[in-house]
Enzyme design. Structure first.
Site, short mmCIF file in Angstrom:
data_model
loop_
_atom_site.label_atom_id
_atom_site.label_comp_id
_atom_site.label_asym_id
_atom_site.label_seq_id
_atom_site.Cartn_x
_atom_site.Cartn_y
_atom_site.Cartn_z
N LYS A 19 0.84 -1.21 0.00
CA LYS A 19 0.00 0.00 0.00
C LYS A 19 0.87 1.26 0.00
CE LYS A 19 -2.85 0.84 3.67
NZ LYS A 19 -2.67 2.19 4.23
N SER A 160 6.96 9.28 11.95
CA SER A 160 5.90 9.02 10.97
C SER A 160 6.42 9.17 9.55
CB SER A 160 4.74 10.01 11.19
OG SER A 160 3.94 10.07 10.04
N ASP A 311 1.57 -1.02 11.75
CA ASP A 311 0.27 -1.50 11.25
C ASP A 311 0.01 -2.95 11.65
OD1 ASP A 311 -0.24 0.95 10.11
OD2 ASP A 311 0.66 0.40 8.19
N LYS A 338 -5.04 6.13 14.36
CA LYS A 338 -5.05 5.39 13.09
C LYS A 338 -6.50 5.39 12.55
CE LYS A 338 -0.72 4.44 12.77
NZ LYS A 338 0.07 5.10 11.72
N ARG A 342 -7.23 2.35 17.55
CA ARG A 342 -6.83 0.93 17.58
C ARG A 342 -6.36 0.49 18.96
NH1 ARG A 342 -3.60 0.36 11.86
NH2 ARG A 342 -5.49 0.35 10.62
C1 S3P Z 1 2.29 4.84 6.13
C2 S3P Z 1 2.85 5.17 7.33
C3 S3P Z 1 2.29 4.77 8.62
C4 S3P Z 1 1.29 3.63 8.48
C5 S3P Z 1 0.35 3.83 7.34
C6 S3P Z 1 1.10 3.99 6.04
C7 S3P Z 1 2.92 5.34 4.91
O1 S3P Z 1 1.63 5.87 9.20
O2 S3P Z 1 0.58 3.44 9.68
O3 S3P Z 1 -0.54 2.74 7.22
O4 S3P Z 1 2.61 4.83 3.80
O5 S3P Z 1 3.73 6.26 4.99
P1 S3P Z 1 2.46 6.99 10.04
O6 S3P Z 1 3.46 7.55 9.13
O7 S3P Z 1 1.45 8.02 10.44
O8 S3P Z 1 3.02 6.25 11.21
#
Ligand code: S3P
Length: 432
Positions: A19, A160, A311, A338, A342
């Site tokens: 994803k 993040s 995740d 999230k 969660r």
């Molecule tokens: C993601 C980063 C994560 C993750 C999300 C996808 C990404 O979030 O939980 O499902 O693609 O950069 P955070 O960056 O807020 O931790």
């Protein structure tokens, strides 16, 4: 209820495309000059949200489906109606970065869950770079008016990848240099893709330094195959670990070390996840995984490990409920923001099916047991909660009822079919 026969899982499954990488390659293809050919993209709703928003801004993207997706780019242009990011935090936050470097205004919005999620963590650094952002609170909808940006040196208060990537995309579209520090290293797909495209991005004393090309966004088109998502594979791995026998082969899984915390922790708990056929795909390490059942013991998951499995906490917490002893997840406060809360929902739902779980401050404590999980689970339309508890529903004697199961389409549209293919029991029922 009649006792069930021991469950032997088997076969070969391929999880859907990653994803995080799918969002990023689509965005970068839309910013390139020429026709990109992308294969293996996730066909889930979140990636469709990114495609929809990019199309609204003028990108020509063929339907998001398995096989090849074509992206013919053109300079992004203003769109009068709000850009709807659906349920996808990654679409919203990374698009904010892209929009920060454009000379027009755009309004971003999303579904009820996304509108509750914090955006200031992204708008704050983007404002420091010079973007003009009109926000009512800490969330969507908001209007961003990009333009001439300045460089930024930023120490992010949260680990993040979305914050980091928004800044990197703003630097790319705005043609300015950035240096970013994060408390713990989050997933590095944006950095790898930038390096793959030949951009000057490197590590300096633990900070990420990006100096974009002089002519911003003039990079060539992308031909790339997206590896399978380890966050989706995690549910299949867990189903195999919880089975009574057999062996599952999970093909084409991205094993980027910033994403493999789930495997690291699971191995510490006593399972073995063999990685075979290691290779490289578009700058990302990829492997096939071989998994067998295992008896698990509790462990402590440190704050530094959390970004590498953020995740996968729902699935790991469910696995911890089947282990001997206690498992503690340290500093998982981020899980409150999230797709659902969660943190609280994991504890509530584990208790609802007869396990012991408790939130203490920002830590999650789970005590394992071997009794049959029975009860009703509130997924709050959160795809990862639905899948984690569906896997719990495959253990012997389980009777797990999900409040809904449609949400799996966000990240893993074929989840129930794939789980069925492994031979797993289908005891987790719930409305389709
Ligand atoms: C993601 C980063 C994560 C993750 C999300 C996808 C990404 O979030 O939980 O499902 O693609 O950069 P955070 O960056 O807020 O931790």
């Amino acid at each position: 209820m009649a006792p069930k026969a021991p469950l032997r899982l088997g076969g070969v499954v391929r999880p859907p495309g990653d994803k995080s990488i799918s969002h990023r390659v689509l965005m970068l293809a839309a910013l390139a000059r020429g026709k990109s050919e992308l294969s293996g993209l996730l066909t889930g709703d979140d990636v469709k949200s990114t495609a929809r928003v990019l199309r609204q801004l003028g990108a020509d993207i063929s339907p998001i489906r398995e096989g090849v997706v074509l992206v013919s780019s053109a300079p992004l242009t203003a769109h009068r109606a709000p850009l709807n990011c659906g349920n996808s935090g990654t679409s919203a936050r990374l698009m904010l970065g892209i929009l920060a470097g454009q000379r027009f205004a755009a309004t971003l919005t999303g579904d009820a869950s996304l509108r509750r999620r914090p955006m200031r963590r992204v708008t704050e650094p983007l404002k420091q770079m010079g973007a003009d952002i009109n926000e009512r609170g800490d969330g969507l909808p908001l209007t961003i008016h990009g333009g001439r940006l300045r460089g930024l040196t930023y120490a992010s208060p949260v680990a993040s990848a979305q914050v980091k990537s928004a800044i990197l995309f703003a630097a790319l579209t705005g043609g300015v240099a950035v240096t970013i520090r994060e408390p713990y290293r989050s997933r590095d797909h944006t950095e790898r893709l930038f390096a793959y495209l030949g951009f000057d991005i490197h590590d300096r004393d633990g900070a990420i330094v990006f100096e974009p090309p002089i002519r911003p966004s003039a990079h060539p088109p992308i031909n790339l195959s997206v590896p399978g998502d380890i966050s989706s594979a995690a549910f299949l791995v867990a189903a195999a670990v919880l089975a009574d026998g057999g062996e599952l082969l999970i093909e084409n899984v991205g094993v980027n070390p910033t994403r493999t915390g789930f495997i690291v922790v699971l191995e510490r708990m006593g399972a073995h996840v063999e990685r075979v056929n290691l290779r490289d795909e578009g700058g990302e390490p990829v492997a096939d995984l071989v998994v067998r059942p295992a008896a698990l013991k509790g462990t402590e998951v440190s704050a530094a490990e959390i970004p590498t499995l953020v995740d996968e906490v729902p699935m790991l917490a469910v696995l911890a409920s089947r282990a001997t002893g206690e498992t503690v997840f340290r500093e998982v406060g981020e899980l409150r923001v999230k797709e659902s809360n969660r943190l609280e929902l994991m504890a509530d739902n584990l208790r609802a099916v007869g396990a012991k779980a408790e939130v203490q401050g920002n830590d999650l404590h789970v005590e394992g047991n071997q009794s049959a999980p029975r009860g009703k689970v509130e997924t709050a339309k959160d795809h990862r909660l639905a899948m984690a508890f569906a896997v719990l529903g495959t253990v012997e004697g389980a009777d797990v009822k999900l409040s809904e199961r449609k949400s799996v389409a966000i990240s893993y549209p074929g989840f129930f079919d794939d789980l069925g293919k492994t031979g797993a029991r289908r005891t987790a029922h719930g409305a389709r």
